[in-house]
Design a protein around this motif. Sequence first.
Motif: not given
Length: 203
Positions: A53-54, A56-60, A112-119, A20-28
């Motif tokens: 994600g969800h 009403d996300c505070g990070a977004v 969607t973009e974080q899914c692409l980052n996973i790939f 888990r992290n803030v904003g469900n970010i996939v960072s390199g």
Amino acid sequence: DHWVQYFSLSLNNAELFVHRNVGNIVSGTDLNFLSVLEYAVDSLQVPHIIVCGHYDCGAVRGSISRPDKGGLGLIENWLRNIRDVARLHKDELKAIRDSEARHRRLVELNVTEQCLNIFKSACVQRRRLQTYTEGEESLALPRVHGLVFDPAVGILHKLPLNFKKEIEEYREIYDLYQIPKGVQKKKARPSSESIGNPGQGLD
């Protein structure tokens, strides 16, 4: 994301390996996350990866807010990842007049973009190439799925994602491995879906 618990997926706790992290970010550049991902893919050999994600996300919300007294502090550096998503999809987002609808769409685009980052990650590409060429599975694994939880109604939505276009368009930039010349896809167990190439199965 912290809103979503394992029972929301009708799974036992032992069936999930969670980060888990803030904003469900996939960072390199997030070595914590990358360590978790590599362990899950290489050691546990998970067949599915979920980015959740969800609404009403505070990070977004924070990523597109303009506080009167300036930024939100150190976390601004992290939220820039979501701002980059907004930049990539600015025309679509600007066309949405309702602010809440725009927020909900940015939540979905971020997943969607974080899914692409996973790939894009090396361990996922390596494992998917291995399962593709060795014929261990009928599809290249792990597969990647994008989900969004709606806390207002308690419903978990699977996003209708199909990354084939993006994968093919940016393959020459992000592909880290090539199928060795002369290697043929070995016969795998029958499946209702065709594998085609290692870029498939990312939904």
